[in-house]
Design a protein around this motif. Structure first.
Motif, PDB file in Angstrom:
ATOM      1  N   LEU A   1       2.802  -7.183   5.108  1.00 15.08           N
ATOM      2  CA  LEU A   1       3.085  -5.755   4.954  1.00 15.08           C
ATOM      3  C   LEU A   1       2.196  -4.954   5.888  1.00 15.08           C
ATOM      4  O   LEU A   1       0.983  -5.145   5.918  1.00 15.08           O
ATOM      5  CB  LEU A   1       2.836  -5.327   3.506  1.00 15.08           C
ATOM      6  CG  LEU A   1       3.118  -3.864   3.158  1.00 15.08           C
ATOM      7  CD1 LEU A   1       4.607  -3.582   3.234  1.00 15.08           C
ATOM      8  CD2 LEU A   1       2.595  -3.540   1.762  1.00 15.08           C
ATOM      9  N   LYS A   2       2.812  -4.063   6.647  1.00 16.51           N
ATOM     10  CA  LYS A   2       2.042  -3.181   7.520  1.00 16.51           C
ATOM     11  C   LYS A   2       2.480  -1.743   7.282  1.00 16.51           C
ATOM     12  O   LYS A   2       3.498  -1.484   6.632  1.00 16.51           O
ATOM     13  CB  LYS A   2       2.229  -3.576   8.988  1.00 16.51           C
ATOM     14  CG  LYS A   2       1.609  -4.929   9.328  1.00 16.51           C
ATOM     15  CD  LYS A   2       1.550  -5.135  10.832  1.00 16.51           C
ATOM     16  CE  LYS A   2       0.793  -6.417  11.161  1.00 16.51           C
ATOM     17  NZ  LYS A   2       0.665  -6.593  12.637  1.00 16.51           N
ATOM     18  N   ALA A   3       1.706  -0.825   7.818  1.00 18.16           N
ATOM     19  CA  ALA A   3       2.020   0.586   7.584  1.00 18.16           C
ATOM     20  C   ALA A   3       1.523   1.451   8.728  1.00 18.16           C
ATOM     21  O   ALA A   3       0.638   1.058   9.490  1.00 18.16           O
ATOM     22  CB  ALA A   3       1.386   1.053   6.282  1.00 18.16           C
ATOM     23  N   TYR A   4       2.128   2.612   8.847  1.00 18.54           N
ATOM     24  CA  TYR A   4       1.573   3.662   9.700  1.00 18.54           C
ATOM     25  C   TYR A   4       1.627   4.955   8.906  1.00 18.54           C
ATOM     26  O   TYR A   4       2.298   5.041   7.863  1.00 18.54           O
ATOM     27  CB  TYR A   4       2.323   3.775  11.032  1.00 18.54           C
ATOM     28  CG  TYR A   4       3.807   4.030  10.939  1.00 18.54           C
ATOM     29  CD1 TYR A   4       4.320   5.324  11.016  1.00 18.54           C
ATOM     30  CD2 TYR A   4       4.715   2.970  10.813  1.00 18.54           C
ATOM     31  CE1 TYR A   4       5.688   5.561  10.958  1.00 18.54           C
ATOM     32  CE2 TYR A   4       6.077   3.190  10.761  1.00 18.54           C
ATOM     33  CZ  TYR A   4       6.558   4.483  10.835  1.00 18.54           C
ATOM     34  OH  TYR A   4       7.914   4.716  10.759  1.00 18.54           O
TER      35      TYR A   4
ATOM     36  N   VAL B   1       4.056   4.920   5.632  1.00 19.44           N
ATOM     37  CA  VAL B   1       5.405   4.380   5.817  1.00 19.44           C
ATOM     38  C   VAL B   1       5.225   2.888   6.056  1.00 19.44           C
ATOM     39  O   VAL B   1       4.452   2.489   6.937  1.00 19.44           O
ATOM     40  CB  VAL B   1       6.119   5.043   7.014  1.00 19.44           C
ATOM     41  CG1 VAL B   1       7.388   4.288   7.377  1.00 19.44           C
ATOM     42  CG2 VAL B   1       6.449   6.497   6.693  1.00 19.44           C
ATOM     43  N   ILE B   2       5.887   2.066   5.269  1.00 21.38           N
ATOM     44  CA  ILE B   2       5.643   0.628   5.325  1.00 21.38           C
ATOM     45  C   ILE B   2       6.738  -0.121   6.085  1.00 21.38           C
ATOM     46  O   ILE B   2       7.870   0.344   6.180  1.00 21.38           O
ATOM     47  CB  ILE B   2       5.501   0.032   3.911  1.00 21.38           C
ATOM     48  CG1 ILE B   2       6.782   0.237   3.096  1.00 21.38           C
ATOM     49  CG2 ILE B   2       4.295   0.616   3.195  1.00 21.38           C
ATOM     50  CD1 ILE B   2       6.788  -0.488   1.761  1.00 21.38           C
ATOM     51  N   PHE B   3       6.367  -1.253   6.618  1.00 22.05           N
ATOM     52  CA  PHE B   3       7.341  -2.158   7.243  1.00 22.05           C
ATOM     53  C   PHE B   3       6.764  -3.569   7.186  1.00 22.05           C
ATOM     54  O   PHE B   3       5.566  -3.764   6.937  1.00 22.05           O
ATOM     55  CB  PHE B   3       7.651  -1.747   8.687  1.00 22.05           C
ATOM     56  CG  PHE B   3       6.462  -1.793   9.625  1.00 22.05           C
ATOM     57  CD1 PHE B   3       6.274  -2.870  10.468  1.00 22.05           C
ATOM     58  CD2 PHE B   3       5.545  -0.748   9.660  1.00 22.05           C
ATOM     59  CE1 PHE B   3       5.188  -2.922  11.336  1.00 22.05           C
ATOM     60  CE2 PHE B   3       4.450  -0.782  10.520  1.00 22.05           C
ATOM     61  CZ  PHE B   3       4.275  -1.876  11.362  1.00 22.05           C
TER      62      PHE B   3
ATOM     63  N   ASN C   1      -3.258  -3.489   2.482  1.00 27.54           N
ATOM     64  CA  ASN C   1      -2.010  -3.527   1.733  1.00 27.54           C
ATOM     65  C   ASN C   1      -2.200  -3.039   0.313  1.00 27.54           C
ATOM     66  O   ASN C   1      -1.353  -2.325  -0.235  1.00 27.54           O
ATOM     67  CB  ASN C   1      -1.442  -4.954   1.715  1.00 27.54           C
ATOM     68  CG  ASN C   1      -0.925  -5.385   3.074  1.00 27.54           C
ATOM     69  OD1 ASN C   1      -0.884  -4.585   4.004  1.00 27.54           O
ATOM     70  ND2 ASN C   1      -0.540  -6.645   3.194  1.00 27.54           N
ATOM     71  N   GLY C   2      -3.308  -3.447  -0.293  1.00 29.40           N
ATOM     72  CA  GLY C   2      -3.589  -3.018  -1.657  1.00 29.40           C
ATOM     73  C   GLY C   2      -3.689  -1.510  -1.772  1.00 29.40           C
ATOM     74  O   GLY C   2      -3.180  -0.911  -2.723  1.00 29.40           O
TER      75      GLY C   2
END
Length: 329
Positions: free
Chosen positions: A132-135, A95-97, A7-8
């Motif tokens: 927070l996650k991302a791809y 891209v975060i979600f 996340n950082g």
């Protein structure tokens, strides 16, 4: 790599992108504004689905800074499924979600179904923790999709074709949706734009917007510059409209903060980026306002000291932008 480290890195990449744009503005890159020339519309994936939340502005910014023709993105897997590939050496954009982790009263992690099957009393003892996650995505210009899927990509690009220029009798840009809103006083608060004024502002106390008349924005003689003067009128209007969404009865961003305070500076950033984001979707460019540029150093310092600041800003930008665009639909 654990969630905290990942996340950082994601947050820092977003913050660094915004800092780089602010540094460019400081260096004199005023005319391009935050997002450069508008393509109209919001960023979409290769299947035509629009991105949401703070990703909208960040992908607009990514597309503008890197000079992509259109803000259309895909994952590596999506490209591969269409018999295409990401070009060698290309770097992705996150891209975060948000997802949630659920823990019961004893601190044990439980799945989402178990949580929703609990009684109200049982759920009250649980914790619902946002994660927070991302791809990773690539612009289609970073792939060979145009070669492999020419019809599909042509259709996606056509959706971003700029509409015909619209101008008033003075040669200034005009926007029908915003003009109708002004004529019918259809915004959330009164907008006073029918009398000369030496400044533009939103008054939280009176809950109204005061703006110079459109003709006051006509400062140039060259026809191209006169046209852009019209865009400056509308972008200034939208800047103040963003401010007006922040009252306690609307989005509650604490508009009573004193001039020069940290909250006041953040509100100016929300208004600037909100205006840029709305203008982009409506199909015209937004210059950086001189009074907002005065905050550049404080914004850069805030982002460097606390990169997560960009997430709260982008959340506020998207909420305010949606409120405006919904009214203009």
């Amino acid at each position: 790599m654990n969630f905290t480290e990942q996340n950082g890195r994601i947050i820092k990449q977003f913050a660094d992108m915004m800092i780089a744009r602010m540094e460019a503005v400081k260096a004199g890159d005023w005319e391009k504004g935050w997002l450069g020339a508008s393509k109209g519309g919001v960023p979409v994936n290769v299947n035509g689905k629009a991105y949401r939340g703070g990703n909208v502005f960040m992908l607009m910014l990514d597309s503008a800074v890197k000079g992509y023709d259109v803000p259309v993105y895909c994952t590596m897997l999506q490209a591969n499924r269409m018999h295409a590939h990401v070009n060698k050496g290309e770097k992705s954009t996150p891209v975060i979600f948000w997802e949630h982790v659920y823990k019961d009263g004893d601190g044990r992690q439980i799945d989402e179904d178990a949580y929703h099957n609990m009684s109200d009393a049982e759920r009250a003892s649980c914790k619902r923790i946002p994660v927070l996650k991302a791809y990773r995505v690539f612009n289609i210009a970073q792939t060979n999709l145009e070669e492999k899927q020419p019809d599909k990509i042509a259709k996606l690009k056509a959706a971003f074709t700029a509409s015909a220029d619209a101008m008033d009798e003075k040669g200034m840009y005009c926007n029908d949706a915003l003009d109708r809103m002004l004529a019918g006083q259809a915004w959330l608060c009164p907008v006073h734009v029918d009398k000369p004024s030496d400044k533009a502002f939103y008054s939280p106390e009176a809950d109204c917007i005061v703006l110079p008349m459109k003709k006051q924005f006509k400062r140039h003689r060259d026809k191209n510059e006169v046209y852009v003067d019209g865009q400056e009128f509308y972008s200034t209007l939208i800047h103040e409209m963003v401010h007006s969404t922040g009252t306690e009865s609307r989005l509650n961003r604490g508009l009573k903060s004193r001039f020069g305070s940290e909250k006041y500076a953040k509100e100016e950033l929300v208004a600037e980026l909100g205006a840029a984001r709305v203008c982009y979707e409506l199909g015209f460019a937004s210059r950086v306002l001189t009074n907002s540029a005065a905050y550049l150093d404080s914004w850069i310092d805030s982002l460097r000291q606390e990169p997560a600041f960009i997430l709260t800003v982008m959340n506020d930008v998207e909420k305010a932008s949606k409120m405006i665009l919904d009214r203009l639909a």
